[in-house]
Write an enzyme that holds these catalytic residues in place. Structure first.
Site, PDB file in Angstrom:
ATOM      1  N   ARG A 180       0.921  -1.735   0.362  1.00 55.88           N
ATOM      2  CA  ARG A 180       0.352   0.079  -0.246  1.00 55.88           C
ATOM      3  C   ARG A 180       0.897   1.501   0.172  1.00 55.88           C
ATOM      4  NH1 ARG A 180      -2.229  -3.854  -0.950  1.00 55.88           N
ATOM      5  NH2 ARG A 180      -4.029  -4.730   0.107  1.00 55.88           N
ATOM      6  N   CYS A 228     -11.659  -2.381   2.259  1.00 55.47           N
ATOM      7  CA  CYS A 228     -11.130  -2.432   3.572  1.00 55.47           C
ATOM      8  C   CYS A 228     -10.444  -1.205   3.817  1.00 55.47           C
ATOM      9  CB  CYS A 228      -9.345  -3.501   3.627  1.00 55.47           C
ATOM     10  SG  CYS A 228     -10.405  -5.092   2.963  1.00 55.47           S
ATOM     11  N   GLU A 303      -6.369   2.803   6.020  1.00 53.74           N
ATOM     12  CA  GLU A 303      -5.636   2.571   4.593  1.00 53.74           C
ATOM     13  C   GLU A 303      -6.866   3.330   2.938  1.00 53.74           C
ATOM     14  OE1 GLU A 303      -6.753  -0.408   1.003  1.00 53.74           O
ATOM     15  OE2 GLU A 303      -5.966  -1.764   2.850  1.00 53.74           O
TER      16      GLU A 303
END
Length: 317
Positions: A180, A228, A303
């Site tokens: 990420r 998510c 995230e």
């Protein structure tokens, strides 16, 4: 933003400009406040002029991609929000410069549409993006992906534009991609060059459908969520633990706070009711972080990007 500054920014600009622009409909959560100004440039030159003007006025510039990884708070955002959804930024080029196995994708390209084209053309390297809604710029910036791989696996080079309108091309060997994250500078991403490999289209179609099926069966794709919400943290043995499992073990699957709730299907998906409040999502995220830290001894990090006029990320403990 006062009216004089807004007029100066928009004057003679080849772009669609909207002031006090609602952003909720531009995000997958479908909630949130307004932007002082939303600008959709129609060309690279218009984008260059816009970022120069913003720099002169000392205004923040945010880039809005597909809105699939974004929470805009009720207070909205100051400065300028740029959306690269005009044809100059959404049309990809297959096999640029005669390279049979590459694709040049501007920042506004819809990754899932491009994936489907690559499958038909027999170009492998994008299947890992099946079921991941994103613009190419956003996917590149955060190295989007999942258990099947990340977009960084296929990247050859990336072009960025700084606040002076200057363009830099970053070759793959100068970019560090990790979970990420990419090491690209905090500049506007203009385009991404993908290096793909030839493969039988039918094999690619089968592979892609299998990944789509996995996503559909394990995630609440019909709900208003941003995918998510938390990154998978690093476990004690150096591997990544499942944030969803940690949230589940903390007894939060199905937990509700205001208009936001933890999905009963996948605990790392926080969803919000129609016409709900963005701030409920953020408050629930912090409740989850506290509960997981207390019950599992693990700090999980969001995230999803959060935008707000006065928002400051909570410091890590």
């Amino acid at each position: 933003m006062n009216a004089t500054v807004a007029t100066t920014l928009a004057q003679g600009l080849d772009a669609i400009v909207q002031t006090n622009a609602p952003l909720a409909a531009h995000t997958w959560f479908g909630v949130g406040g307004n932007a002082d100004m939303l600008v959709q440039p129609k060309s690279e030159d218009a984008l260059r002029e816009l970022v120069r003007r913003c720099a002169m006025e000392n205004l923040p510039v945010r880039v809005l991609g597909s809105g699939a990884n974004l929470l805009v708070l009720q207070e909205g955002v100051d400065g300028v929000v740029v959306k690269l959804d005009q044809p100059a930024f959404t049309q990809w080029t297959l096999r640029p410069d005669g390279d049979a196995n590459s694709v040049l994708a501007p920042a506004g390209v819809n990754v899932l549409k491009l994936l489907n084209t690559c499958v038909r053309e027999g170009l492998d390297g994008m299947c890992q993006m099946a079921g991941i809604p994103a613009s190419m710029g956003g996917a590149t910036r955060m190295n989007a992906g999942g258990k099947y791989g990340c977009i960084g696996d296929a990247i050859e080079s990336v072009a960025t534009m700084n606040s002076r309108g200057e363009i830099t091309v970053h070759p793959r060997n100068a970019i560090q991609f990790s979970y990420r994250h990419s090491s690209l500078p905090q500049e506007l991403i203009l385009w991404t060059l993908l290096a793909l490999t030839p493969e039988d289209p039918e094999k690619l179609r089968t592979k892609t459908l299998e990944i789509y099926k996995y996503k559909k069966n394990s995630q609440p794709l019909a709900e208003n969520s941003a995918g998510c919400l938390f990154k998978n943290p690093i476990d004690h043995d150096g591997t990544r633990a499942s944030a969803g499992r940690l949230i589940d073990l903390s007894g939060l699957k199905g937990f509700t706070h205001g208009s936001a709730f933890v999905s009963p299907e996948h605990a790392n998906f926080v969803c919000v009711q129609k016409n709900g409040r963005a701030n409920d999502v953020l408050e629930l995220a912090r409740i989850i972080q506290d509960r997981v830290r207390e019950s599992q001894g693990v700090q999980i990090e969001m995230e999803v990007a959060v935008w707000g006029r006065s928002f400051e990320p909570k410091e890590k403990n």
